[in-house]
Design a protein around this motif. Structure first.
Motif, PDB file in Angstrom:
ATOM      1  N   UNK A 104      59.183  52.599  43.061  1.00  0.00           N
ATOM      2  CA  UNK A 104      58.873  51.548  42.078  1.00  0.00           C
ATOM      3  C   UNK A 104      57.906  50.695  43.069  1.00  0.00           C
ATOM      4  N   UNK A 105      58.028  50.449  44.412  1.00  0.00           N
ATOM      5  CA  UNK A 105      57.016  49.604  45.198  1.00  0.00           C
ATOM      6  C   UNK A 105      55.591  50.194  44.776  1.00  0.00           C
ATOM      7  N   UNK A 106      55.285  51.521  44.620  1.00  0.00           N
ATOM      8  CA  UNK A 106      54.126  52.188  44.332  1.00  0.00           C
ATOM      9  C   UNK A 106      53.822  51.669  43.134  1.00  0.00           C
ATOM     10  N   UNK A 107      54.588  51.908  42.010  1.00  0.00           N
ATOM     11  CA  UNK A 107      54.226  51.561  40.521  1.00  0.00           C
ATOM     12  C   UNK A 107      53.843  50.004  40.452  1.00  0.00           C
ATOM     13  N   UNK A 108      54.620  49.243  41.065  1.00  0.00           N
ATOM     14  CA  UNK A 108      54.505  47.831  41.188  1.00  0.00           C
ATOM     15  C   UNK A 108      53.281  47.256  41.919  1.00  0.00           C
ATOM     16  N   UNK A 109      52.645  47.975  43.022  1.00  0.00           N
ATOM     17  CA  UNK A 109      51.703  47.760  43.495  1.00  0.00           C
ATOM     18  C   UNK A 109      50.327  48.249  42.718  1.00  0.00           C
ATOM     19  N   UNK A 110      50.550  49.223  42.131  1.00  0.00           N
ATOM     20  CA  UNK A 110      49.393  49.534  41.192  1.00  0.00           C
ATOM     21  C   UNK A 110      49.143  48.679  40.014  1.00  0.00           C
ATOM     22  N   UNK A 111      50.363  48.082  39.611  1.00  0.00           N
ATOM     23  CA  UNK A 111      50.242  46.958  38.432  1.00  0.00           C
ATOM     24  C   UNK A 111      49.774  45.762  38.775  1.00  0.00           C
ATOM     25  N   UNK A 112      50.116  45.400  40.141  1.00  0.00           N
ATOM     26  CA  UNK A 112      49.389  44.186  40.698  1.00  0.00           C
ATOM     27  C   UNK A 112      47.879  44.173  40.848  1.00  0.00           C
ATOM     28  N   UNK A 113      47.561  45.453  41.279  1.00  0.00           N
ATOM     29  CA  UNK A 113      46.030  45.707  41.631  1.00  0.00           C
ATOM     30  C   UNK A 113      45.212  45.874  40.327  1.00  0.00           C
ATOM     31  N   UNK A 114      45.820  46.269  39.299  1.00  0.00           N
ATOM     32  CA  UNK A 114      45.153  46.424  38.086  1.00  0.00           C
ATOM     33  C   UNK A 114      45.215  45.069  37.292  1.00  0.00           C
ATOM     34  N   UNK A 115      46.492  44.462  37.221  1.00  0.00           N
ATOM     35  CA  UNK A 115      46.467  43.254  36.515  1.00  0.00           C
ATOM     36  C   UNK A 115      45.431  41.886  37.036  1.00  0.00           C
ATOM     37  N   UNK A 116      45.298  42.314  38.492  1.00  0.00           N
ATOM     38  CA  UNK A 116      44.313  41.235  39.154  1.00  0.00           C
ATOM     39  C   UNK A 116      42.939  41.736  39.490  1.00  0.00           C
ATOM     40  N   UNK A 117      42.667  42.839  38.661  1.00  0.00           N
ATOM     41  CA  UNK A 117      41.400  43.349  38.888  1.00  0.00           C
ATOM     42  C   UNK A 117      40.767  43.615  40.296  1.00  0.00           C
ATOM     43  N   UNK A 118      41.717  44.104  41.123  1.00  0.00           N
ATOM     44  CA  UNK A 118      41.286  44.622  42.568  1.00  0.00           C
ATOM     45  C   UNK A 118      41.488  45.834  42.766  1.00  0.00           C
ATOM     46  N   UNK A 119      40.444  46.428  42.450  1.00  0.00           N
ATOM     47  CA  UNK A 119      40.415  47.948  42.322  1.00  0.00           C
ATOM     48  C   UNK A 119      39.866  48.662  43.973  1.00  0.00           C
ATOM     49  N   UNK A 120      39.502  47.703  44.864  1.00  0.00           N
ATOM     50  CA  UNK A 120      38.808  48.559  46.053  1.00  0.00           C
ATOM     51  C   UNK A 120      39.954  49.109  46.616  1.00  0.00           C
ATOM     52  N   UNK A 121      41.190  48.967  46.888  1.00  0.00           N
ATOM     53  CA  UNK A 121      42.240  49.766  47.522  1.00  0.00           C
ATOM     54  C   UNK A 121      43.117  50.400  46.406  1.00  0.00           C
ATOM     55  N   UNK A 122      42.523  50.310  45.325  1.00  0.00           N
ATOM     56  CA  UNK A 122      43.626  51.228  44.220  1.00  0.00           C
ATOM     57  C   UNK A 122      43.764  52.495  44.343  1.00  0.00           C
ATOM     58  N   UNK A 123      42.654  53.273  44.768  1.00  0.00           N
ATOM     59  CA  UNK A 123      42.831  54.780  45.022  1.00  0.00           C
ATOM     60  C   UNK A 123      43.647  54.898  46.346  1.00  0.00           C
ATOM     61  N   UNK A 124      43.762  54.364  47.144  1.00  0.00           N
ATOM     62  CA  UNK A 124      44.736  54.373  48.463  1.00  0.00           C
ATOM     63  C   UNK A 124      46.214  54.121  48.015  1.00  0.00           C
ATOM     64  N   UNK A 125      46.298  53.418  47.115  1.00  0.00           N
ATOM     65  CA  UNK A 125      47.760  52.962  46.642  1.00  0.00           C
ATOM     66  C   UNK A 125      48.273  53.989  45.613  1.00  0.00           C
TER      67      UNK A 125
END
Length: 251
Positions: free
Chosen positions: A59-80
């Protein structure tokens, strides 16, 4: 330096790195060279956060992906995304989360997520066969509840933008929410995350209530908010707190 700095947080939380990603000790050194206190918080508080099983790693992984996508923060998206896949999130769930957030955080934020996630999918050999169909058989709908929602929205906003009202019914609630690629509980979860991450507190009571109807528990809301404070910032979480409190108390 840009490559070394990207994905600096959550050092060492996953053993699988992408081919071009620096090793965890290099990431740690880079953070220490720029912000020693940040490195210490990362090594202590953030690592402890991910170890807390009151909210599953999946769930933490899914939540973190959602934070990054919703915020437009894609730099670390691949890592997460890599970490989330290791922790039990399926490629179909990643794909469907991005699609869903196109509606709940804006089209361009979803589109911006495509390239970094495509790179991870390519590295891991994930192909079309593991992704949701564009036009699947949809889930069943609570027709009485949906009729009530449609009538309320029509009455409130039909004379302002009938096109928006129509698409809210036919595209969002009669299609998107019924797609089977993401469980209803998880679809509601990433919606709540998007609302908190973009400071849309007015929308939180309806969607948090829906999330709890779909299986999110009050015990999970506590660690969810704590996780979001680190990944979207304390002010946005506290902006949402009155709405969250109202929802929990009403139940």
């Amino acid at each position: 330096m840009a490559l070394i700095a990207s994905g600096a947080l959550l050092v060492g939380c996953t053993s699988q790195q992408s081919a071009d990603a620096p090793e965890p000790d290099v990431r740690a050194t880079a953070v220490e060279d720029v912000a020693p206190a940040l490195a210490q918080y990362d090594a202590e508080q953030v690592r402890e956060l991910w170890a807390d099983d009151s909210l599953s790693a999946r769930d933490r992984g899914l939540v973190t992906i959602a934070v990054l996508v919703a915020s437009g923060q894609t730099t670390d998206l691949g890592f997460y995304v890599n970490k989330a896949l290791d922790d039990g999130v399926s490629p179909a769930e990643v794909s469907e989360t991005i699609t869903h957030l196109g509606f709940y955080s804006g089209w361009q934020n979803a589109m911006a997520a495509v390239d970094p996630v495509a790179a991870i999918f390519a590295e891991r050999g994930i192909d079309e066969s593991e992704l949701p169909a564009a036009d699947p058989d949809l889930l069943n709908q609570d027709e009485a509840a949906e009729a009530t929602r449609e009538a309320e929205v029509q009455e409130q906003y039909g004379n302002v933008s009938q096109g928006l009202v129509d698409d809210t019914d036919s595209v969002v609630f009669d299609d998107l929410w019924l797609r089977p690629g993401l469980e209803s509980r998880d679809r509601s979860l990433v919606t709540v995350v998007a609302l908190v991450s973009t400071a849309q507190a007015d929308q939180v009571p309806y969607h948090l209530g829906r999330a709890m109807d779909n299986g999110l528990t009050a015990d999970e809301v506590d660690p969810l908010l704590n996780h979001l404070a680190y990944f979207t910032g304390w002010p946005k979480v506290f902006t949402a707190m009155p709405a969250v409190t109202e929802t929990l108390e009403s139940r």
